[in-house]
Design a protein around this motif. Structure first.
Motif, short mmCIF file in Angstrom:
data_model
loop_
_atom_site.label_atom_id
_atom_site.label_comp_id
_atom_site.label_asym_id
_atom_site.label_seq_id
_atom_site.Cartn_x
_atom_site.Cartn_y
_atom_site.Cartn_z
N TRP A 187 0.83 -1.21 0.00
CA TRP A 187 0.00 0.00 0.00
C TRP A 187 0.87 1.26 0.00
O TRP A 187 0.65 2.19 -0.78
N ASP A 188 1.88 1.27 0.88
CA ASP A 188 2.77 2.44 0.97
C ASP A 188 3.55 2.64 -0.32
O ASP A 188 3.74 3.78 -0.78
N GLN A 189 4.01 1.54 -0.92
CA GLN A 189 4.77 1.63 -2.16
C GLN A 189 3.92 2.16 -3.30
O GLN A 189 4.39 2.94 -4.14
N LEU A 190 2.65 1.77 -3.33
CA LEU A 190 1.78 2.22 -4.42
C LEU A 190 1.62 3.74 -4.41
O LEU A 190 1.50 4.35 -5.47
N GLN A 191 1.63 4.34 -3.23
CA GLN A 191 1.51 5.79 -3.16
C GLN A 191 2.70 6.45 -3.87
O GLN A 191 2.56 7.54 -4.44
N LYS A 192 3.85 5.78 -3.86
CA LYS A 192 5.03 6.30 -4.54
C LYS A 192 4.98 6.03 -6.05
O LYS A 192 5.71 6.65 -6.82
N GLN A 193 4.14 5.08 -6.47
CA GLN A 193 4.08 4.69 -7.87
C GLN A 193 2.73 5.03 -8.50
O GLN A 193 2.29 4.38 -9.44
N GLU A 248 7.78 -1.63 -17.17
CA GLU A 248 7.61 -0.89 -15.91
C GLU A 248 6.68 -1.66 -14.98
O GLU A 248 5.55 -2.02 -15.34
N CYS A 249 7.13 -1.90 -13.76
CA CYS A 249 6.42 -2.78 -12.83
C CYS A 249 6.09 -2.10 -11.51
O CYS A 249 6.89 -1.31 -10.99
N LEU A 250 4.94 -2.46 -10.97
CA LEU A 250 4.68 -2.22 -9.56
C LEU A 250 5.55 -3.17 -8.75
O LEU A 250 5.82 -4.30 -9.18
N LEU A 251 5.94 -2.73 -7.56
CA LEU A 251 6.84 -3.54 -6.72
C LEU A 251 6.22 -3.74 -5.34
O LEU A 251 5.93 -2.76 -4.64
#
Length: 352
Positions: free
Chosen positions: A24-30, A140-143
């Motif tokens: 969830w936190d990473q998605l905010q960056k992506q 390009e990937c979500l991580l």
């Protein structure tokens, strides 16, 4: 947890709540990824692809995308893209292919993505747990940063990638309703993991079955397939998974007194699914219900695990079903003296 066989698998199943939060936190960056890819309405269809568990979660991702955005989406085995493309993908449409791979090294996903790189009407992206992987380098990937696993069998990686993609889909759908639902899932998950651990441990200790069947509909249908695979991978026992009502059309002939039928029970089709459960109970099956809420209508079942989130959409609740089915595979393996960390014939990713 003592240093015994299966310690890696147990630890990783138990750590999925933290993996969801990190995703969830990473998605905010992506968030720009969402705008460029699945939130971009230039694509007439979004095709989620994967192999094994990653294909099963692709089914859940595609169902969530269709429901929440109202746009076209499908899920396909990655091998079908490079071997049978004309029978798999629609022609004349602008397509987005989303590769799904825990390791980012699955050869079939890589071959699929490579096979469409020169197609003007197809773009690609992906989701993985490894930023140093080949897939991460080619599109390009979500991580999912805490989805990385040492165990062969997928657990927190699958939960976190499914949740992360659903959060991305919620962003693509616009509005806050689905994002708020997923925030509720984050709040519920940690305690649910603990409750599922203790309940399933006790259940497995007290029961033996010669057949296990998992049933689910819609987004939960993909997870029923994944639940089946978890038990099969870790215990080498034959299990099956079907759409809930489809099981009545022939496959129910296998039901006897040694059969466990586990329902990933939806709220939207609850009445009809419980009719199936009662019918199978009459045939002698043991019934396990994974449900948002228990009630008088579930009193007939042999075990009811209440997940919470009754007010959530079935799609948002998806990852809450996973701890119980993952622990069911783990505890059945340990009971049989098997090592779920190292299942026979399996590796973290498949080469071809």
């Amino acid at each position: 947890m003592s240093n015994i066989q299966g310690q890696l698998t147990y630890t990783e199943i138990s750590a999925q709540s933290a993996a969801l939060q990190a995703a969830w936190d990473q998605l905010q960056k992506q968030s720009d990824w969402v705008k460029r890819y699945i939130g971009n309405d230039q694509y007439e269809e979004v095709v989620f692809i994967g192999s094994g568990s990653s294909y099963y979660q692709s089914i859940t991702m595609a169902a969530t995308f269709r429901k929440w955005t109202g746009r076209s989406a499908s899920a396909q085995p990655s091998s079908d893209i490079f071997l049978l493309r004309d029978a798999t993908l629609p022609r004349g449409k602008k397509l987005l292919i989303v590769g799904v791979s825990r390791s980012g090294e699955s050869h079939e996903v890589l071959l699929a993505l490579d096979s469409v790189k020169n197609e003007d009407h197809i773009d690609t992206c992906g989701i993985t747990c490894h930023e140093t992987s080949k897939m991460f380098g080619m599109t390009e990937c979500l991580l999912s940063p805490l989805g990385k696993e040492k165990s062969t069998v997928m657990s927190k990686s699958l939960s976190s990638m499914t949740f992360m993609m659903q959060a991305a889909i919620a962003m693509a759908a616009g509005g806050e309703a689905y994002l708020q639902e997923l925030k509720t899932v984050l709040e519920l998950d940690e305690e649910l993991v603990k409750a599922s651990d203790s309940s399933i441990k006790e259940w497995v200790s007290a029961h033996n079955f010669n057949k296990t069947v998992y049933l689910g509909l819609g987004a939960l249908g993909g997870l029923a397939l994944e639940a089946c695979l978890k038990l099969k991978e870790m215990t080498y026992t034959w299990t099956e998974a079907y759409g809930t009502l489809e099981f009545r059309h022939g496959p129910k002939s296998i039901v006897d007194s040694g059969t466990l039928v586990c329902f990933l029970l939806s709220q939207s089709a609850r009445e009809y699914e419980l009719k199936v459960a009662r019918e199978l109970k009459e045939y002698g099956a043991t019934i396990l219900l994974l449900t948002a809420e228990r009630g008088e209508d579930t009193d007939f079942a042999d075990l009811v695990l209440e997940l919470g989130g009754a007010a959530l959409s079935d799609e948002a609740r998806s990852v809450l079903y996973l701890p119980a089915v993952q622990y069911n595979g783990y505890y059945n393996a340990v009971k049989r003296g098997l090592n779920p960390d190292d299942p026979r014939n399996l590796t973290q990713f498949v080469k071809i």
